[in-house]
Every structure is written in C-alpha cells, then in structure tokens.
Write a protein that holds these residues in place. Sequence first.
Motif, PDB file in Angstrom:
ATOM      1  N   PRO A 314     -19.387  -1.119 -47.053  1.00 65.28           N
ATOM      2  CA  PRO A 314     -18.317  -2.542 -47.582  1.00 65.28           C
ATOM      3  C   PRO A 314     -18.984  -3.173 -48.333  1.00 65.28           C
ATOM      4  O   PRO A 314     -20.744  -2.844 -48.380  1.00 65.28           O
ATOM      5  CB  PRO A 314     -18.411  -3.596 -45.958  1.00 65.28           C
ATOM      6  N   PRO A 315     -18.851  -4.049 -49.202  1.00 65.56           N
ATOM      7  CA  PRO A 315     -19.538  -4.372 -50.452  1.00 65.56           C
ATOM      8  C   PRO A 315     -20.529  -5.953 -50.151  1.00 65.56           C
ATOM      9  O   PRO A 315     -20.498  -7.044 -51.008  1.00 65.56           O
ATOM     10  CB  PRO A 315     -18.201  -4.923 -51.455  1.00 65.56           C
ATOM     11  N   TYR A 316     -20.605  -5.562 -48.605  1.00 62.12           N
ATOM     12  CA  TYR A 316     -20.980  -7.117 -48.184  1.00 62.12           C
ATOM     13  C   TYR A 316     -22.103  -6.253 -47.340  1.00 62.12           C
ATOM     14  O   TYR A 316     -22.670  -5.480 -46.911  1.00 62.12           O
ATOM     15  CB  TYR A 316     -20.463  -7.518 -47.466  1.00 62.12           C
ATOM     16  N   SER A 317     -23.741  -7.400 -46.814  1.00 61.65           N
ATOM     17  CA  SER A 317     -24.560  -6.899 -45.696  1.00 61.65           C
ATOM     18  C   SER A 317     -23.824  -6.324 -44.306  1.00 61.65           C
ATOM     19  O   SER A 317     -23.215  -7.226 -43.493  1.00 61.65           O
ATOM     20  CB  SER A 317     -25.876  -7.506 -45.630  1.00 61.65           C
ATOM     21  N   ASP A 318     -24.515  -5.532 -43.760  1.00 64.86           N
ATOM     22  CA  ASP A 318     -23.551  -4.996 -43.173  1.00 64.86           C
ATOM     23  C   ASP A 318     -24.409  -6.669 -41.676  1.00 64.86           C
ATOM     24  O   ASP A 318     -23.595  -6.606 -40.795  1.00 64.86           O
ATOM     25  CB  ASP A 318     -24.255  -3.617 -42.403  1.00 64.86           C
ATOM     26  N   ILE A 319     -25.953  -6.537 -41.760  1.00 61.43           N
ATOM     27  CA  ILE A 319     -25.995  -7.671 -41.830  1.00 61.43           C
ATOM     28  C   ILE A 319     -25.046  -9.158 -40.713  1.00 61.43           C
ATOM     29  O   ILE A 319     -25.210  -9.633 -40.100  1.00 61.43           O
ATOM     30  CB  ILE A 319     -27.092  -7.661 -41.606  1.00 61.43           C
ATOM     31  N   SER A 320     -24.950  -8.730 -42.095  1.00 59.44           N
ATOM     32  CA  SER A 320     -23.715 -10.550 -42.074  1.00 59.44           C
ATOM     33  C   SER A 320     -22.687 -10.014 -41.469  1.00 59.44           C
ATOM     34  O   SER A 320     -22.762 -11.515 -40.667  1.00 59.44           O
ATOM     35  CB  SER A 320     -23.044 -10.559 -43.487  1.00 59.44           C
ATOM     36  N   ILE A 321     -21.703  -9.292 -41.958  1.00 58.53           N
ATOM     37  CA  ILE A 321     -20.614  -8.612 -41.184  1.00 58.53           C
ATOM     38  C   ILE A 321     -21.439  -8.690 -39.866  1.00 58.53           C
ATOM     39  O   ILE A 321     -20.369  -9.273 -39.242  1.00 58.53           O
ATOM     40  CB  ILE A 321     -20.027  -7.610 -41.414  1.00 58.53           C
ATOM     41  N   CYS A 322     -22.237  -8.416 -38.973  1.00 54.93           N
ATOM     42  CA  CYS A 322     -22.240  -7.936 -37.681  1.00 54.93           C
ATOM     43  C   CYS A 322     -22.855  -9.148 -37.089  1.00 54.93           C
ATOM     44  O   CYS A 322     -22.181  -9.479 -36.000  1.00 54.93           O
ATOM     45  CB  CYS A 322     -23.555  -6.949 -37.316  1.00 54.93           C
ATOM     46  N   VAL A 323     -23.440 -10.199 -37.875  1.00 57.28           N
ATOM     47  CA  VAL A 323     -23.709 -11.622 -37.660  1.00 57.28           C
ATOM     48  C   VAL A 323     -22.094 -12.257 -37.128  1.00 57.28           C
ATOM     49  O   VAL A 323     -22.054 -13.526 -36.396  1.00 57.28           O
ATOM     50  CB  VAL A 323     -23.931 -12.456 -38.408  1.00 57.28           C
ATOM     51  N   ILE A 324     -21.143 -12.815 -38.466  1.00 58.00           N
ATOM     52  CA  ILE A 324     -19.677 -13.004 -37.882  1.00 58.00           C
ATOM     53  C   ILE A 324     -19.086 -12.482 -36.822  1.00 58.00           C
ATOM     54  O   ILE A 324     -18.453 -13.201 -35.464  1.00 58.00           O
ATOM     55  CB  ILE A 324     -18.891 -12.689 -39.384  1.00 58.00           C
ATOM     56  N   ILE A 325     -19.292 -11.430 -37.089  1.00 57.91           N
ATOM     57  CA  ILE A 325     -18.570 -10.836 -35.359  1.00 57.91           C
ATOM     58  C   ILE A 325     -19.444 -11.069 -33.911  1.00 57.91           C
ATOM     59  O   ILE A 325     -18.288 -11.379 -33.133  1.00 57.91           O
ATOM     60  CB  ILE A 325     -18.071  -8.847 -35.528  1.00 57.91           C
ATOM     61  N   GLY A 326     -20.509 -10.667 -34.213  1.00 56.92           N
ATOM     62  CA  GLY A 326     -20.761 -10.706 -32.863  1.00 56.92           C
ATOM     63  C   GLY A 326     -21.009 -12.288 -32.030  1.00 56.92           C
ATOM     64  O   GLY A 326     -20.724 -12.378 -31.153  1.00 56.92           O
TER      65      GLY A 326
END
Length: 431
Positions: A314-326
């Motif tokens: 995705p066009p976003y950082s994996d860490i950023s997405i994981c922080v939101i979802i987690g």
Amino acid sequence: MTILRDISYLWSIMHVIAMSLLLFEPRYSWRTTLWTTFAGAGSLLIINVMAMFWLGHGIIMGISFFTCSIPTLILFFLLSKYRDGRCLFLFCLSDTSCFWLLQITNFMDRLTGDTYIVLLIGRLIVFPLAEFLLWRYIRRPYLEIQNQLTKGWWWFAAIGSVYYILFMFTSVPVDTPMPDWVGLTRIVLVMLLMPLTYITIFNTLWKQMQIYNNKRQLELQQLDYNSICQKMEIGRLYRHDMRHHLLVLNGILQQGDITQARLYVNKLDDQLASLNQKVWCANAAINAVLTAYTQMAADSHCQLQTEVSIPERPPYSDISICVIIGNALENAIKACQDIPLPQRWINLQIKLTENQRLLIVIENSCPQPVEFAADGLPRNSHTSSESEHGLGLRSIKMVVEQNSGLLNCKWQEQKFILQVALFPPLKPNKN
C-alpha cells in the motif's frame, strides 16, 4: 528607551508560556487548561512587572526563579497529563530554550550599541519564528515520542535541569556589565552545548520509539508464525492419524450405520478446517496484526467480522497502518470484555480506493453512551495518564495527522464507531 526594554521583557515572558503549551499534553480539556493557564500566568506576570518597577529591572533575573519559574512549574504540573519526568523535562526544555533566545537577542543589542531597539525587534521576530518552527517540525514527533515512551525521562529531565541552573548562573541580564573573556567563553560554551544536547536527546528518543515499533511488529509477526507452526504440527499429526480414521470409517460403514459415518466425517472435516491459516491480505505485516487480534477476539468470545481489501504494497507505511489497526482492535476488544457475551461483536473494514485513499472503519458494541472531548476523542482518554485506551487513540491520532488524514470517533445506536481516512501525499505539478 527603557520602555523598549520593558516591552521586550513582557513579550518574552508571554512566549515562555506559549512555547510550553505547544508541546503540552493536558490532563483536562484544552478549554479548562487554557483558561487556567492564562489566569495563572497573568497573575504571575502582574507580580513580576510590579517587582520590576519597585526593585529595578536588573533584579528580575535574580528573583525570577522564585517569582516565575517555580510557580509556573507547579501550575503546569497540576495541569499536565504526565506527572513524571516528562513534565519536568518539558518545563526545562521550554524555559532554557527561551533563556537561550533571550541571551542571543541581548548580545545582538549590545553589539549594535545597546539601544534596546535591536533587543525589542529581535525578540518580536525570534520568538514567533521559533514557535512556528516548533509547531511545524518538532511538535508532532515530540508528542508521539512522549505518548509511546514512558522510561528514561527523569534522566533527560535531570540534564535539562542542569542547563537551567547553568543559565541562571551564567546569563548576563540587560543593563549589567559584560563579563571578561573567561566569563564570555563560559557562556558561549553553555549556549553551544545546550542545543547539541537537546538534539542528541531527541535523536535518542526517536530511535527508541522506532525500536519499540519494530519490536511490536516483530512480536505480531512472531504470533502469526507461531500460529502457523502450531497448525502445521497439528496437521502433521492428523495426516499421521488418517489411516486410523479410515479404519474407523470402514468399520462404521461395514455395520451399515450411514448416519454415524456422516457425523464422523463432518467432525473430522471441522477439525481439518481449523488448520487452514486464513489470509486477509497480501501484506505480511498487516496480515500478522489481523491474525494476532483475531485470536485475541476469539479468546474474549468476541465475534469479529472483517472485510479487507488492500494490496501487498500500500502507499502508506506498514507500521502506520498496523498502529491504527492494532490499537483500534485492541481498544474494541477490551471494550467488549465489559459487555455480556451475546452482545460482543466487532466489525472491521479496510479498503484502498482507486485514488489511493485508505479507509478504515471499526465498529464495536457499546451499550453505554460515550462522552467526547473537544479534540474528538472519548473523554475517558483524558482522565487518566495510565489509560491504555487513551494512549491507543492518541497514537492513532498521531499517525493520522502525520499522513494528513482524518479521524472521527462517534457513538450511535449502542455502538462505538472509529473512522480513519489516510490521503496520499500531493504530487508536484510538472509544467
């Protein structure tokens, strides 16, 4: 011309409070915090102005520690969300930074004739410029570091306190004679070392936060890996036992008991189906997070419905997405644990649109109404500095702001809804 000196001093005092508020995390709502701050700071300002006119301008630097610094520290301590080393470090950081600017403008004025004109103009420009740079480049990463890291702040506060004391003893107030070259050398060294030390502290804290985030992601991936290994081992045992299952089925069929054979096959099929490792998306990190929190939801007897549509990269950082979802799923699961079993449910939707916008919506059962603060977050996340629920939402908000996105929390029809939209960075027009 002394009126220019006095105006520059009052201007500087006001901006000491402003610089502190830029990096401040309040315990109460911002409205309460600002009103209390203005009332307290206004009272202190009046006291210091009266002391300046009664005792002389030169006496201010000698008594300001007792008439301004200590009362301000107590005020911010009472209003701060963090009543530990983070509060003291922020106080020392903002005050020493302002002292640094005061000394710079003081020396500039003396080099140009000691007329107070450069002193006033310099402070009128330097303080707003410093606050703009603070807001533009430092505020967001600092608040993120402050939210996620809880250890080591007392050591950093001790360093800030040392520089505070050094400035108190080495500073040259306005209208006092300049020291000799030894004294000037001492002052210059302090003024050079202080920003270098703060830069080193921020760099260390930022690296610690990156290590923490990477460690968290590795832990989630390790959970996913352990789950896969466990199911592979169980599958190996089932394949080994398949010969015995076939013998059992053969015996049942020889007895002509079709119903019992069908029940045995269905039971065996359910056991084999549980070995399949579900894949929500092609991205390994996001898949690991979803696997870990799906298991957590299952352990809490919470029904989790997912709808995920996101590519491998995705066009976003994996860490950023994981922080939101987690953080969102963890908060939802913890909220459901206080609800009777039949009412525990969570719905998760993740979608990447054609214009590369990432939409995340998480709904969970929430029978009790939720009160929201002025910043849009649930008010209970402001009432306790130790609330993991509040820290999780603030981490989500920080990531959303870094990606120029939108965050919306609301309660309706006995459910809590968290909506996140991340927007891709704008590409410059090519003429």
